[in-house]
Design a protein around this motif. Structure first.
Motif, mmCIF file in Angstrom:
data_model
loop_
_atom_site.group_PDB
_atom_site.id
_atom_site.type_symbol
_atom_site.label_atom_id
_atom_site.label_comp_id
_atom_site.label_asym_id
_atom_site.label_seq_id
_atom_site.Cartn_x
_atom_site.Cartn_y
_atom_site.Cartn_z
ATOM 1 N N GLY A 78 0.811 -1.223 0.000
ATOM 2 C CA GLY A 78 0.000 0.000 0.000
ATOM 3 C C GLY A 78 0.832 1.256 0.000
ATOM 4 N N ALA A 79 0.179 2.382 0.116
ATOM 5 C CA ALA A 79 0.838 3.689 0.075
ATOM 6 C C ALA A 79 1.368 4.025 1.473
ATOM 7 C CB ALA A 79 -0.158 4.738 -0.416
ATOM 8 N N TYR A 80 2.459 3.374 1.827
ATOM 9 C CA TYR A 80 3.066 3.583 3.155
ATOM 10 C C TYR A 80 4.561 3.838 2.934
ATOM 11 C CZ TYR A 80 -1.310 1.473 4.627
ATOM 12 O OH TYR A 80 -2.641 1.203 4.797
ATOM 13 N N THR A 81 4.888 5.013 2.464
ATOM 14 C CA THR A 81 6.265 5.340 2.082
ATOM 15 C C THR A 81 7.263 5.004 3.188
ATOM 16 O OG1 THR A 81 5.438 7.091 0.673
ATOM 17 C CG2 THR A 81 7.752 7.238 1.306
ATOM 18 N N GLY A 82 8.287 4.282 2.790
ATOM 19 C CA GLY A 82 9.365 3.972 3.734
ATOM 20 C C GLY A 82 9.127 2.733 4.560
ATOM 21 N N GLU A 83 8.000 2.076 4.371
ATOM 22 C CA GLU A 83 7.687 0.909 5.209
ATOM 23 C C GLU A 83 7.976 -0.402 4.475
ATOM 24 O OE1 GLU A 83 6.503 0.752 8.465
ATOM 25 O OE2 GLU A 83 6.961 2.869 8.550
ATOM 26 N N VAL A 84 8.043 -1.482 5.235
ATOM 27 C CA VAL A 84 8.321 -2.821 4.696
ATOM 28 C C VAL A 84 7.242 -3.758 5.223
ATOM 29 C CG1 VAL A 84 9.963 -4.746 4.798
ATOM 30 C CG2 VAL A 84 10.810 -2.414 4.521
ATOM 31 N N SER A 85 6.666 -4.575 4.333
ATOM 32 C CA SER A 85 5.526 -5.403 4.754
ATOM 33 C C SER A 85 5.976 -6.784 5.217
ATOM 34 C CB SER A 85 4.526 -5.548 3.608
ATOM 35 O OG SER A 85 4.975 -6.524 2.701
ATOM 36 N N PRO A 86 5.128 -7.456 6.005
ATOM 37 C CA PRO A 86 5.463 -8.820 6.413
ATOM 38 C C PRO A 86 5.562 -9.761 5.214
ATOM 39 C CG PRO A 86 3.288 -8.166 7.273
ATOM 40 C CD PRO A 86 3.895 -6.971 6.632
ATOM 41 N N ALA A 87 4.767 -9.494 4.163
ATOM 42 C CA ALA A 87 4.843 -10.336 2.959
ATOM 43 C C ALA A 87 6.246 -10.259 2.356
ATOM 44 C CB ALA A 87 3.808 -9.857 1.952
ATOM 45 N N MET A 88 6.811 -9.059 2.337
ATOM 46 C CA MET A 88 8.159 -8.871 1.765
ATOM 47 C C MET A 88 9.207 -9.596 2.598
ATOM 48 S SD MET A 88 7.822 -4.828 1.013
ATOM 49 C CE MET A 88 6.661 -4.207 -0.178
ATOM 50 N N LEU A 89 9.039 -9.550 3.916
ATOM 51 C CA LEU A 89 10.002 -10.215 4.807
ATOM 52 C C LEU A 89 9.933 -11.726 4.638
ATOM 53 C CD1 LEU A 89 9.567 -8.071 8.048
ATOM 54 C CD2 LEU A 89 11.364 -7.907 6.303
ATOM 55 N N ALA A 90 8.711 -12.249 4.516
ATOM 56 C CA ALA A 90 8.555 -13.696 4.370
ATOM 57 C C ALA A 90 9.244 -14.173 3.087
ATOM 58 C CB ALA A 90 7.075 -14.069 4.361
ATOM 59 N N ARG A 91 9.216 -13.334 2.020
ATOM 60 C CA ARG A 91 9.871 -13.693 0.753
ATOM 61 C C ARG A 91 11.388 -13.758 0.891
ATOM 62 N NH1 ARG A 91 8.337 -15.530 -3.906
ATOM 63 N NH2 ARG A 91 8.861 -13.807 -5.271
ATOM 64 N N LEU A 92 11.917 -13.119 1.944
ATOM 65 C CA LEU A 92 13.368 -13.123 2.181
ATOM 66 C C LEU A 92 13.769 -14.189 3.202
ATOM 67 C CD1 LEU A 92 13.859 -9.268 2.278
ATOM 68 C CD2 LEU A 92 14.942 -10.817 0.638
ATOM 69 N N ALA A 93 12.845 -15.121 3.457
ATOM 70 C CA ALA A 93 13.115 -16.218 4.391
ATOM 71 C C ALA A 93 13.359 -15.715 5.819
ATOM 72 C CB ALA A 93 14.281 -17.080 3.910
ATOM 73 N N VAL A 94 12.705 -14.633 6.162
ATOM 74 C CA VAL A 94 12.788 -14.143 7.545
ATOM 75 C C VAL A 94 11.921 -15.028 8.429
ATOM 76 C CG1 VAL A 94 12.018 -12.222 9.029
ATOM 77 C CG2 VAL A 94 13.380 -11.760 6.984
ATOM 78 N N SER A 95 12.440 -15.445 9.571
ATOM 79 C CA SER A 95 11.695 -16.328 10.482
ATOM 80 C C SER A 95 11.097 -15.585 11.669
ATOM 81 C CB SER A 95 12.622 -17.418 11.041
ATOM 82 O OG SER A 95 13.215 -18.148 10.010
ATOM 83 N N TYR A 96 11.804 -14.569 12.163
ATOM 84 C CA TYR A 96 11.375 -13.851 13.378
ATOM 85 C C TYR A 96 11.310 -12.353 13.089
ATOM 86 C CZ TYR A 96 12.289 -18.045 16.200
ATOM 87 O OH TYR A 96 12.243 -19.306 16.741
ATOM 88 N N VAL A 97 10.309 -11.686 13.649
ATOM 89 C CA VAL A 97 10.211 -10.226 13.489
ATOM 90 C C VAL A 97 10.025 -9.591 14.880
ATOM 91 C CG1 VAL A 97 9.003 -8.303 12.392
ATOM 92 C CG2 VAL A 97 9.079 -10.534 11.233
ATOM 93 N N ILE A 98 10.918 -8.685 15.227
ATOM 94 C CA ILE A 98 10.767 -7.938 16.484
ATOM 95 C C ILE A 98 9.614 -6.945 16.296
ATOM 96 C CG2 ILE A 98 11.870 -6.281 18.053
ATOM 97 C CD1 ILE A 98 14.594 -7.493 17.222
ATOM 98 N N VAL A 99 8.723 -6.915 17.269
ATOM 99 C CA VAL A 99 7.568 -6.007 17.202
ATOM 100 C C VAL A 99 7.540 -5.167 18.482
ATOM 101 C CG1 VAL A 99 5.043 -5.876 17.108
ATOM 102 C CG2 VAL A 99 6.232 -7.641 15.785
ATOM 103 N N GLY A 100 7.436 -3.862 18.312
ATOM 104 C CA GLY A 100 7.269 -2.989 19.474
ATOM 105 C C GLY A 100 8.517 -2.841 20.324
ATOM 106 N N HIS A 101 9.699 -2.870 19.667
ATOM 107 C CA HIS A 101 10.918 -2.581 20.439
ATOM 108 C C HIS A 101 10.760 -1.201 21.087
ATOM 109 C CE1 HIS A 101 15.088 -1.623 21.373
ATOM 110 N NE2 HIS A 101 15.324 -2.927 21.314
#
Ligand code: PEP
Length: 264
Positions: free
Chosen positions: A79-102
């Motif tokens: 979507g129109a969220y300049t500068g942001e990265v989506s969970p779909a994009m991370l999953a495509r990079l074989a990311v397993s864990y995402v820190i949320v709310g550091h």
């Protein structure tokens, strides 16, 4: 908590290491990790977004026994969220864990409880594991409001998660006053926080039959170094660690993995 599954050691690189430094750090780390320790400890690195593709490639090509994590994501798929990265994009990079709310995202980038509540199910939807950071600041600690703060952060972060998904969420107890300060929590503080988080998770999961051995994992983060790492697991009852500064050097991060494996 006390699930018998592998301990989890995550290195949050924050805004350090460009993609070339990230690749050489990973290679140096892989030379220092002992195979025997990796049967007891799961190791994750969370580089900056721009490093993820290079890290994914080197991990796959060289069979480096480290999982990939991200430091944040948006809650929407696109979507129109300049500068942001989506969970779909991370999953495509074989990311397993995402820190949320550091706490740095909450404090410096004004991330709200509502933002965090939206991100947790978004990460789960893509088969990745959210690591939700919770913790009190110095004022809250001094006012005796730590438990209240943790309970509220846990309950809001799980408010949009389907009950069956709750056991998959990892929590990191990161008191703000301990992050980057050289002043870690005590193992007694960690035990109390772990129990408080466990109770809040149990309340949020009421009515769900949680299979034995599939309980929530709680990590400790805040000024972890090789010298204190084992105690948080052995005496503090933690399921692992979220490490900032000491994860930047392959030597100290590998020493933390070794120390935790020795007591696991
Ligand atoms: C962190 O930022 O998540 C953290 C725990 O940092 P440090 O280990 O440097 O205190």
């Amino acid at each position: 908590m006390g699930t018998g599954i592998n301990k989890l050691i995550c290195g949050n690189w924050k805004m350090h290491h460009d993609h070339l430094q990230a690749v050489s750090t990973l290679q140096a780390l892989s030379l220092r990790l002992q195979a025997a320790n990796l049967s007891k400890v799961e190791v994750v690195v969370h580089p900056p977004f721009v490093d993820l593709r290079s890290c994914q490639t080197v991990i796959e090509d060289r069979h480096i026994p480290v999982l990939l994590g991200a430091q944040n994501c948006h809650s929407e798929d696109s979507g129109a969220y300049t500068g942001e990265v989506s969970p779909a994009m991370l999953a495509r990079l074989a990311v397993s864990y995402v820190i949320v709310g550091h706490s740095e995202r909450r404090r410096l980038f004004h991330e709200s409880d509502a933002d965090i509540a939206a991100k947790v199910p978004a990460v789960l939807r893509y088969g990745m594991t959210p690591i939700v950071c919770v913790g009190e600041d110095e004022q809250e600690r001094d006012a005796g409001r730590t438990m209240e703060r943790l309970e509220s952060q846990v309950s809001i972060s799980l408010s949009k998660v389907k009950k069956v998904g709750i056991p998959s969420v990892v929590f990191a107890y990161e008191p703000l006053w301990a992050i980057g300060s050289g002043n870690p929590a005590t193992t007694e503080d960690a035990l109390v926080a772990r129990d408080t988080i466990a109770r809040a998770v149990a309340r949020a999961s009421r009515g769900v039959a949680v299979e034995k051995g599939s309980g929530t994992r709680v990590l400790y983060g805040g000024s972890v170094v090789p010298e204190n790492a084992a105690d948080f697991v052995k005496k503090g009852g933690m399921d692992g660690l979220l490490v900032g500064g000491a994860s930047l050097s392959p030597e100290s991060f590998a020493a933390i993995v070794e120390a935790v494996a020795a007591v696991s």
